[in-house]
Design a protein around this motif. Structure first.
Motif, PDB file in Angstrom:
ATOM      1  N   ASN A 134      -8.098   1.786  12.265  1.00 19.26           N
ATOM      2  CA  ASN A 134      -8.969   2.480  11.312  1.00 19.26           C
ATOM      3  C   ASN A 134      -8.160   3.379  10.382  1.00 19.26           C
ATOM      4  N   GLU A 135      -7.170   4.090  10.954  1.00 16.98           N
ATOM      5  CA  GLU A 135      -6.337   4.963  10.134  1.00 16.98           C
ATOM      6  C   GLU A 135      -5.565   4.156   9.098  1.00 16.98           C
ATOM      7  N   GLU A 136      -5.043   3.009   9.514  1.00 24.10           N
ATOM      8  CA  GLU A 136      -4.272   2.176   8.588  1.00 24.10           C
ATOM      9  C   GLU A 136      -5.143   1.646   7.458  1.00 24.10           C
ATOM     10  N   ILE A 137      -6.359   1.207   7.761  1.00 22.20           N
ATOM     11  CA  ILE A 137      -7.210   0.663   6.699  1.00 22.20           C
ATOM     12  C   ILE A 137      -7.654   1.773   5.747  1.00 22.20           C
ATOM     13  N   LEU A 138      -7.862   2.977   6.274  1.00 25.48           N
ATOM     14  CA  LEU A 138      -8.213   4.100   5.395  1.00 25.48           C
ATOM     15  C   LEU A 138      -7.029   4.490   4.507  1.00 25.48           C
ATOM     16  N   LEU A 139      -5.822   4.495   5.079  1.00 28.06           N
ATOM     17  CA  LEU A 139      -4.644   4.786   4.263  1.00 28.06           C
ATOM     18  C   LEU A 139      -4.455   3.701   3.209  1.00 28.06           C
ATOM     19  N   PHE A 140      -4.664   2.450   3.583  1.00 29.26           N
ATOM     20  CA  PHE A 140      -4.602   1.373   2.591  1.00 29.26           C
ATOM     21  C   PHE A 140      -5.599   1.650   1.465  1.00 29.26           C
ATOM     22  N   ALA A 141      -6.815   2.049   1.809  1.00 31.58           N
ATOM     23  CA  ALA A 141      -7.845   2.326   0.800  1.00 31.58           C
ATOM     24  C   ALA A 141      -7.393   3.415  -0.160  1.00 31.58           C
ATOM     25  N   VAL A 142      -6.806   4.480   0.379  1.00 38.87           N
ATOM     26  CA  VAL A 142      -6.326   5.580  -0.467  1.00 38.87           C
ATOM     27  C   VAL A 142      -5.235   5.088  -1.408  1.00 38.87           C
ATOM     28  N   LEU A 143      -4.240   4.397  -0.854  1.00 40.02           N
ATOM     29  CA  LEU A 143      -3.113   3.942  -1.681  1.00 40.02           C
ATOM     30  C   LEU A 143      -3.519   2.856  -2.672  1.00 40.02           C
ATOM     31  N   ALA A 144      -4.410   1.969  -2.263  1.00 42.22           N
ATOM     32  CA  ALA A 144      -4.851   0.891  -3.155  1.00 42.22           C
ATOM     33  C   ALA A 144      -5.703   1.435  -4.302  1.00 42.22           C
ATOM     34  N   SER A 145      -6.338   2.581  -4.079  1.00 45.40           N
ATOM     35  CA  SER A 145      -7.176   3.195  -5.111  1.00 45.40           C
ATOM     36  C   SER A 145      -6.361   3.974  -6.127  1.00 45.40           C
ATOM     37  N   PHE A 146      -5.089   4.163  -5.842  1.00 40.93           N
ATOM     38  CA  PHE A 146      -4.240   5.016  -6.662  1.00 40.93           C
ATOM     39  C   PHE A 146      -3.103   4.200  -7.251  1.00 40.93           C
ATOM     40  N   SER A 147      -3.013   4.194  -8.554  1.00 42.40           N
ATOM     41  CA  SER A 147      -1.899   3.517  -9.212  1.00 42.40           C
ATOM     42  C   SER A 147      -1.071   4.575  -9.913  1.00 42.40           C
ATOM     43  N   ALA A 148       0.167   4.727  -9.491  1.00 42.80           N
ATOM     44  CA  ALA A 148       1.005   5.794 -10.041  1.00 42.80           C
ATOM     45  C   ALA A 148       2.288   5.260 -10.641  1.00 42.80           C
TER      46      ALA A 148
END
Length: 182
Positions: free
Chosen positions: A73-87
């Motif tokens: 669950n932690e990994e999929i949430l971290l994926f969601a955060v990073l995938a939502s952010f383009s820097a």
């Protein structure tokens, strides 16, 4: 709840301890296992290259761990955060700075909007008009798999895991989110 705990809380879960362990893993990464380490750690790497490859470096382990239906669950949430952010257009300030900016971005747009954008990404990719580059990739793929229908189908199933992962991330952020996009 302190500021960091609040910033790193996604879908009701405080990810700060998980993110700290994740960043430690990145710091200790073996250049043999992760060749990009040398590029990121090299003081002569250009700012332009760091701005492009840095975010890829931070996301790569969690992208791999959450492929298809895999990942905690932690990994999929971290994926969601990073995938939502383009820097890729921001200056590279290191892994920790990038992670903080990604969570700040999630806080700014909100989980429901991030989930909507992730779902829209899947729809856009699935429905976009294919171009000559796609045609060439298909020709090369067919040739490399020797036009074997079984291997081509297996390849398509493997590629579909990207959409599966992205939709899982969206559902983790917004379980009631609609799929009226399709």
């Amino acid at each position: 709840m302190d500021m960091d705990e609040e910033l790193y809380t996604v879908a009701g879960k405080n990810l700060r301890p998980f993110v700290e362990r994740y960043l430690e893993e990145l710091d200790k990464a073996d250049p043999i296992a992760w060749p990009m380490v040398e590029l990121i750690r090299n003081p002569e790497t250009s700012e332009e290259d760091l701005s492009f490859f840095g975010p890829v470096w931070v996301a790569q382990p969690v992208n791999t761990r959450t492929w298809g239906h895999a990942g905690s669950n932690e990994e999929i949430l971290l994926f969601a955060v990073l995938a939502s952010f383009s820097a890729r257009d921001l200056p590279w300030g290191g892994s920790e700075d990038h992670m903080r900016k990604a969570f700040e971005h999630m806080r700014q747009i909100g989980e429901v909007e991030a989930a909507r954008r992730l779902r829209a990404e899947v729809v856009t990719e699935a429905t976009r008009e294919r171009d000559r580059g796609d045609e060439m990739r298909n020709i090369l793929l067919n040739e490399s798999l020797r036009h074997d229908p079984g291997k081509l189908a297996a390849h398509d199933q493997e590629i579909a895991k990207n959409a599966t992962r992205t939709l899982r991330a969206a559902a983790a952020l917004d379980p009631d989110g609609g799929t009226d996009l399709w």
